[in-house]
Design an enzyme around this catalytic site. Structure first.
Site, PDB file in Angstrom:
ATOM      1  CB  ALA A 164       8.671   0.937   9.673  1.00 28.07           C
ATOM      2  N   GLY A 170       7.188   5.927   7.422  1.00 25.92           N
ATOM      3  CA  GLY A 170       5.925   5.932   8.160  1.00 25.92           C
ATOM      4  C   GLY A 170       5.711   7.240   8.905  1.00 25.92           C
ATOM      5  CD  GLU A 229       3.573   5.525   4.560  1.00 23.15           C
ATOM      6  OE1 GLU A 229       4.229   4.906   5.410  1.00 23.15           O
ATOM      7  OE2 GLU A 229       2.984   4.969   3.617  1.00 23.15           O
ATOM      8  CD  GLU A 280       8.674   4.170   3.285  1.00 22.55           C
ATOM      9  OE1 GLU A 280       9.107   5.057   2.506  1.00 22.55           O
ATOM     10  OE2 GLU A 280       7.935   4.426   4.251  1.00 22.55           O
TER      11      GLU A 280
END
Ligand code: NAI
Length: 715
Positions: A61, A100, A103, A123
């Site tokens: 992110a 992310g 992910e 995170e």
């Protein structure tokens, strides 16, 4: 921000482009949506490879977006679309796939990675959880225990480790994108049924309820009050017990709770502050961007006791060549043995290889004649250090930097013993020096900008969080610690027990309270410092020394030979000398009762709120004094010192950030309250900077530097 090209005839190659780490900004997310849609609908494209440009897959992110309004397409539907595609999608992971980024890779049907790439879901270290399906897909792919380990710790893996765990399908030392394209060509037309992770069952341990209960207990214990690791466990539990869609809902709910929490704000503040402190400045106007460090390849370490050994190891691990000097033969042999053991263990744990013969040992000070920088770590004795600095100044090269690891002595006075005071700075490490991340770089009024820059750079090479601070007794960390520790002793005099004080501080999030910590480091350490300051009056119980409140309790315990863990007795009782299991000591309780009676003190009930307010607000108040005096350039410097050097809970951001979250007006009001009750304790007198900040409307912490610099009259 994402480009689609066709390569090798039928492979759609999507490249993310958002330097330096291809963070998933709104524009990158939109780019992925557009390119995936085009690749899927293009009949000439038979399979797809997603990669990042510049040798990095994706760093996750865009943390800069956290503070403001989120715009652009959300990640979850993007990843669901990729996974649902009826053409195989391969992630080509170079550099890193974090948060992310990983992910995104988990939404692809295959993953190929460079062996040295770093993968992980960090995170949790920002007070969050992987909320784009990471907590739901990873356990389905590698099983619950392995996924829990990665998600609750945020630790990074290499590509090779990721292969072992089953996160990736192939590792390569060759060109990763070329390998992925070749692979993508080879799988065209194969069924993707078993490759969509969201559709897989989640491999679980047998007794799942008992398993999660055990995990939860362990995680809560090591989290010290941080909520994100706990939420991570809850999210993985949802993956193990609920269908994917419901698990995703749970992931979103948990994320929403974390996202709005003060803890996530504190952890993100820490993330940015770590970078802020590397951009140091001093009141004399020297700065990180205008001061060039001197190249250093060879360093001398003088004194191979507790600290010198750790410093030697840290330097050697950073690839520097070290000349280690210890005058006592026996101590030298013990040190050599200890250093090689520490070096081997740490190198093995970090997976780094050592160059042989990097450390040269000597009992002669002259051995450091040709080094570029010396770090002195002899006993904390000014006369000894004075003599040593005089000698070093004569025998070293004219431009050698002379640094002291002193924990509180005057750096400028040491500098005055040398021919070149501008080349003297403090390099204050924390024990154990090869493990602890903090380094206080202490500049005196005469330290040259280059000397500060060189020490800061050396700290960076050793993997430290280096913070430049001004010269005063105790510098930043130990100076603030004084009122904190003193307040704890005053509370015990007034009626608290060491257990009550420690429990309150440990529940707040410190790994250890004041008294357990003192027992661990040795009560004699502080005793020696107080003696040097002329505060100790053997056998005396007087509670006023040098015109202010003083607690002789620590001195009285030392006079009884109670030095803490090393003697088996201190503020607590231990099974034996050296044991770590602290038990409340009935002897101490009756000693305190007698002490209070002789002092005419009426014991009262003290609750955890008073413990926290008096200990922490005294610490914070000293922090404001330090800022006011320009000893620390900004609140971030103080906060990073406390988080990395003193165990201040990271999820509270550090003492100054914590004060900003409590509310400066509240901190001021409580300090005024306690000062009225205890007018003989100077450190409870509110700092004038705190008053100025409150009267200027308690601005956000990011604005404090402006207010500090402002002349008082303009407020
Ligand atoms: P230590 O007592 O464990 O070691 C000091 C060593 O210096 C001994 O091995 C001694 O033989 C040697 N030494 C004494 N005079 C010498 C000389 N002229 N030449 C060469 N070697 C000499 O002390 P420790 O704990 O390592 O502390 C060293 C310095 O680091 C002190 O200034 C202390 O305040 C500071 N410090 C200590 C911390 C700690 O937690 N122990 C933390 C941060 C700083």
């Amino acid at each position: 921000m994402a480009a689609l090209t066709r390569v090798s005839g039928s492979v759609g190659l999507i490249s993310l482009l958002n330097p330096p780490v291809n963070a998933l900004s709104a524009a990158v997310r939109q780019g992925i949506v557009d390119t995936v849609r085009r690749a899927v609908s293009d009949p000439q494209v038979k399979s797809v490879v997603i990669c990042g440009q510049n040798g990095v897959f994706c760093g996750g992110a865009d943390i800069k977006e956290f503070g403001g309004h989120m715009s652009g397409p959300p990640l979850v539907p993007i990843f669901n679309t990729i996974e649902a595609a009826d053409k195989p999608v391969v992630a080509a992971i170079e550099g890193s796939a974090l948060g992310g980024g990983l992910e995104l890779a988990l939404a692809c049907h295959y993953r190929i990675t460079q062996s040295k790439a770093r993968l992980g879901l960090p995170e949790v270290s920002l007070g969050l959880l992987p909320a784009a399906g990471g907590t739901q897909r990873l356990p389905r792919l590698i099983g619950v225990p392995a996924a829990l380990d990665l998600i609750t710790t945020g630790r990074h893996l290499t590509g090779a480790e990721a292969l072992k765990l089953g996160i990736v399908d192939q590792v390569t030392d060759q060109n990763t994108v070329e390998a992925a394209v070749k692979f993508a060509l080879s799988i065209v037309g194969q069924s993707l049924e078993s490759r969509r992770i969201s559709t897989l069952p989640c491999p679980c341990p047998a007794d799942i309820d008992a398993f999660f209960e055990g995990v939860m207990q362990r995680v809560k214990k090591s989290a010290h009050g941080a909520i994100a690791p706990v939420a991570c466990v809850q999210a993985v539990q949802a993956a193990a017990t609920l269908p994917f869609t419901q698990g995703m809902q749970r992931e979103q709910e948990l994320m929403a709770t974390l996202f709005g929490s003060g803890q996530a704000r504190a952890l993100q503040y820490c993330f940015f502050s770590q970078r802020v402190v590397s951009k140091w400045s001093s009141p004399s106007g020297s700065r990180w961007d205008t001061s060039k460090p001197k190249p250093v390849t060879k360093v001398g370490v003088i004194g191979l006791g507790t600290m010198g050994r750790g410093i030697t190891v840290a330097l050697a691990l950073a690839g520097l060549s070290v000349v280690a000097v210890e005058t006592q033969q026996q101590q030298m042999m013990a040190a050599q043995h200890a250093v090689s053991g520490m070096l081997e263990r740490t190198a093995r744990r970090r997976g780094v290889s050592l160059v042989g013969d990097q450390i040269r040992y000597s009992v002669e000070l002259e051995a450091v004649a040709d080094v570029e920088l010396v770090i002195e770590a002899v006993f904390e004795d000014m006369a000894l250090k004075e003599k040593l600095f005089k000698q070093l100044s004569t025998l070293c090269k004219a431009d050698t930097l002379l640094c002291s690891n002193t924990s509180s002595l005057d750096i400028d006075h040491l500098a005055s013993q040398t021919h070149s005071p501008q080349l003297v700075v403090g390099m204050h490490f924390f024990a154990p020096a090869h493990v602890m991340k903090l380094l206080e770089v202490v500049y005196g009024p005469r330290s040259a900008p280059q000397a500060v820059a060189t020490a800061m750079e050396l700290g960076k090479r050793m993997g430290k969080v280096s913070v430049a601070v001004g010269n005063c007794s105790g510098f930043v960390g130990n100076r603030m610690l004084m009122p904190y520790v003193e307040e704890a002793s005053f509370l015990v005099e007034e009626g608290a027990s060491p257990e009550i004080v420690d429990r309150a501080l440990e529940e707040f999030g410190f790994p250890m309270g004041v008294f357990r910590m003192s027992d661990l480091s040795g009560l004699d350490v502080g005793w020696k410092v107080r003696k040097a300051r002329g505060l100790v009056e053997p056998g005396q119980m007087s509670r006023v020394r040098q015109g202010r409140r003083y607690s002789p309790l620590g001195d009285l315990l030392c006079e009884q030979g109670r030095f803490g863990q090393k003697t088996g007795r201190g503020w607590y009782l231990y099974d034996s000398a050296g044991s770590r299991e602290a038990q409340p000591d009935p002897w101490l309780q009756s000693f305190l009762e007698e002490y209070r009676a002789r002092q005419g003190l009426v014991s009262r009930r003290i609750d955890s709120q008073e413990v926290l307010e008096r200990c922490l607000y005294a610490l914070i108040n000293e922090g404001f004094n330090i800022l006011q005096e320009g000893i620390a350039a900004g609140p971030e410097d103080i906060d990073m010192i406390y988080v990395f050097g003193y165990g201040f809970p990271r999820h509270r951001g550090g003492p100054m950030f914590y004060a900003s979250q409590v509310g400066l007006a509240q901190v001021l009001q409580r300090l005024e309250h306690y000062q009225q009750l205890h007018p003989d304790i100077p450190h409870l007198r509110p700092s004038s900077l705190l008053r100025r900040l409150v009267s200027s409307g308690s601005p956000r912490i990011q604005r404090w530097r402006e207010i500090i610099r402002m002349p008082h009259s303009s407020l």
